[in-house]
Design an enzyme around this catalytic site. Structure first.
Site: not given
Ligand code: AP5
Ligand code: ZN
Length: 214
Positions: A13, A88, A127, A160, A171
């Site tokens: 994402k 979410r 990452r 992270r 997660r």
């Molecule tokens: P990346 O693009 O960074 O992945 P992402 O989908 O953004 O994954 P996240 O880990 O950021 O998602 P998340 O939902 O767990 O975390 P969030 O910050 O939202 O890609 C990952 C890696 O793979 C990178 O190194 C990239 O280079 C590589 N990559 C990408 N695409 C690739 C491909 N096609 N091929 C190969 N490699 C690739 O949330 C964190 C925390 O915040 C949650 O756990 C929760 O506690 C809280 N939180 C956030 N939003 C909410 C909400 N709405 N409600 C409640 N709690 C929330």
């Molecule tokens: Zn992300």
């Protein structure tokens, strides 16, 4: 356009967001990035959110709905936005519909980053991020020009705190239990598009472009 990106941790994402943002001049609202900034700055919001985030659990609906409500008021978000990591839970999705309903707008498309769980640990543990810009790297799939440093600023990259195999497990559990129902919620509204998120980043980008131009 008003878009939602939904998918498990590591599904891409954050990686695809800058491309979509530049192509469509949208504002990128990532609740995870906003929460991490609040935790780092030790704001009241960050203090409340930290414990759940460290454990890989979701932060309360009220907190994140409040952040999004505030962020969507920014002038730069009036023409459209990308919501990355929100909603979410079904409650968050319903609250979002209410907020948009008041403005007389609605979500145009929900991009579902569909991918098998087994691929995600390697993506997450490799990452590295540049916190102030949100730029994301991967030791194997997207290495920076100089190991450990951001390509643009030369500043150090960090990992992270929640990017460990153990926290990833909770997660993923949260994703399957609380977020998958949100995918069905939008599926029943007929605005869901499934993306093959296991493909290389450039191929995912062209799939996104196909969906958004149709
Ligand atoms: P990346 O693009 O960074 O992945 P992402 O989908 O953004 O994954 P996240 O880990 O950021 O998602 P998340 O939902 O767990 O975390 P969030 O910050 O939202 O890609 C990952 C890696 O793979 C990178 O190194 C990239 O280079 C590589 N990559 C990408 N695409 C690739 C491909 N096609 N091929 C190969 N490699 C690739 O949330 C964190 C925390 O915040 C949650 O756990 C929760 O506690 C809280 N939180 C956030 N939003 C909410 C909400 N709405 N409600 C409640 N709690 C929330
Ligand atoms: Zn992300």
């Amino acid at each position: 356009k008003r878009l939602i990106l939904i998918g498990p941790p590591g599904s891409g994402k954050g990686t695809q967001s800058p491309m979509i943002k530049d192509d469509y001049c949208l504002c990128h609202l990532a609740t995870g990035d906003m929460l991490r900034a609040a935790v780092a700055a030790k704001t009241p919001l960050g203090i409340k959110a930290k414990e759940a985030m460290d454990k890989g659990e979701l932060v309360s609906d009220d907190l994140v709905v409040g952040i999004i409500d505030e962020a969507m008021k920014k002038p730069s978000c009036q023409k459209g936005f990308i919501l990355d990591g929100f909603p979410r839970t079904v409650v968050q999705a319903q609250k979002l519909d209410e907020m948009l309903g008041k403005q007389g707008t609605k979500i145009d498309k929900v991009l579902n980053f569909a991918i098998d769980d087994s691929i995600l640990e390697e993506r997450i543990t490799g990452r590295w991020i540049h916190p102030s810009s949100g730029r994301t790297y991967h030791t194997k799939f997207a290495p920076p020009k100089v190991p450990g440093l951001d390509d643009v600023t030369g500043e150090p990259l960090i990992q992270r705190k929640d990017d460990t195999p153990a926290v990833l497990k909770s997660r993923l559990e949260a994703f399957h239990r609380q977020t998958e129902p949100v995918i069905d919620y939008y599926g029943s509204k007929g605005i869901l598009a499934n993306l093959p998120a296991e493909k290389p980043p450039k191929e995912v980008t062209s799939e996104v472009q196909k969906v958004l131009s149709s």
